[in-house]
Design a protein around this motif. Sequence first.
Motif, PDB file in Angstrom:
ATOM      1  N   PHE A 175     -17.200  61.174  14.028  1.00 38.34           N
ATOM      2  CA  PHE A 175     -17.550  59.986  12.804  1.00 38.34           C
ATOM      3  C   PHE A 175     -16.425  60.162  11.604  1.00 38.34           C
ATOM      4  CE2 PHE A 175     -21.953  60.771  14.148  1.00 38.34           C
ATOM      5  CZ  PHE A 175     -22.243  59.416  14.815  1.00 38.34           C
TER       6      PHE A 175
ATOM      7  N   LEU B 148     -18.661  53.610  17.068  1.00 38.89           N
ATOM      8  CA  LEU B 148     -17.571  54.218  16.363  1.00 38.89           C
ATOM      9  C   LEU B 148     -16.350  53.069  16.035  1.00 38.89           C
ATOM     10  CD1 LEU B 148     -17.400  57.586  18.142  1.00 38.89           C
ATOM     11  CD2 LEU B 148     -18.040  57.275  15.883  1.00 38.89           C
TER      12      LEU B 148
ATOM     13  N   CYS C 177     -17.271  51.526  12.772  1.00 35.26           N
ATOM     14  CA  CYS C 177     -16.951  52.557  11.652  1.00 35.26           C
ATOM     15  C   CYS C 177     -15.365  52.314  11.218  1.00 35.26           C
ATOM     16  CB  CYS C 177     -17.354  53.696  11.839  1.00 35.26           C
ATOM     17  SG  CYS C 177     -19.143  53.957  12.025  1.00 35.26           S
TER      18      CYS C 177
ATOM     19  N   ALA D 189     -13.362  58.685  13.028  1.00 32.60           N
ATOM     20  CA  ALA D 189     -13.361  57.080  13.043  1.00 32.60           C
ATOM     21  C   ALA D 189     -13.602  56.670  11.592  1.00 32.60           C
ATOM     22  CB  ALA D 189     -14.816  56.776  13.594  1.00 32.60           C
TER      23      ALA D 189
END
Length: 333
Positions: A310, A262, A265, A313
């Motif tokens: 997600f 993460l 990302c 992030a």
Amino acid sequence: MTHTPAPFPTSRLRRTRQSAAVRGLVRQNSLTVDDLIWPVFVRDGEGIEEPIPSMPGVYRRSVDKIVEAAREAADLGIPVICLFPYTDPALKTEDCAEAWNLENLSNRATRAIKAAVPEIAVMTDVALDPYNINGHDGFVVDGEIVNDATVQALVKQALSQAEAGADIIGPSDMMDNRIGAIRNALEENGFQNVMLMSYAAKYASAFYGPFRDAVGASGALKGDKTTYQMDPANADEALRLVARDLSEGADMVMVKPGMPYLDICRSVKDEFGVPTFAYQVSGEYAMITGAAQNGWIDGDKAMLESLMAFKRAGCDGILTYFAPAVARKLSGK
């Protein structure tokens, strides 16, 4: 931006957490069905849905069943379905020629989906491992995974997928210069609208095991993939790889695996501001599903929480085997 709240009791930070209505009002990130890409596994045959033991609830499907899955996805509002072939071992060779066969499983499935469910986008995988007797993403010569000859083969594979009707091509091989070579070939052959989602930061991870079972690569793989996939200890290298792939013509970039990376990302999104995706890989799916089946966690809550991570992030979308379950949960179907 630094903000120092007023001292208690003037500032009571629990005020904005006191009810579902207020929590929704101040919620910073949201997860919608538009964020989902559903990876599916296609195999030969007809009328087949074959369970994958290491991925409970996930199946290898024959082309006719893949079309049914695409219809299900479209009905749920999932915008993209991503194809991964389970290739007959008899078709795996040193030269990997099945990879660019216009009648291979992936290409047949693409054409069938586009004919029956044209509203859904089809994403395909570019790498040689499903077709390689050695199980590697590239050609193996004297024990070395060679780069430049592999790129030439990947170009042929990508062109065959574009001809079959793929909307998004996902090079997952991690060879140098494959994005530029594929982009140039697509342009030269009239496929200028085909998108490239580069697996730009793909790590040499232990979380891929169930996927390799699903595509039949586990037994074939000789050695490991550490000479082309990324070292899990490295972060700065990921940004260099993303920058390179964008300069070569990638439209979107991906970080793989997802939850263990993460931080990558977030860095990619902050640094480049481009469409950024993560792949919640098979090992992540298997851990959550296995723990839920044993009653150790609430599976639905863990599924949604993992995907929200997600979005928090910075990801614009997620490839996840949970896609249909999430879509139903979000829509109440």
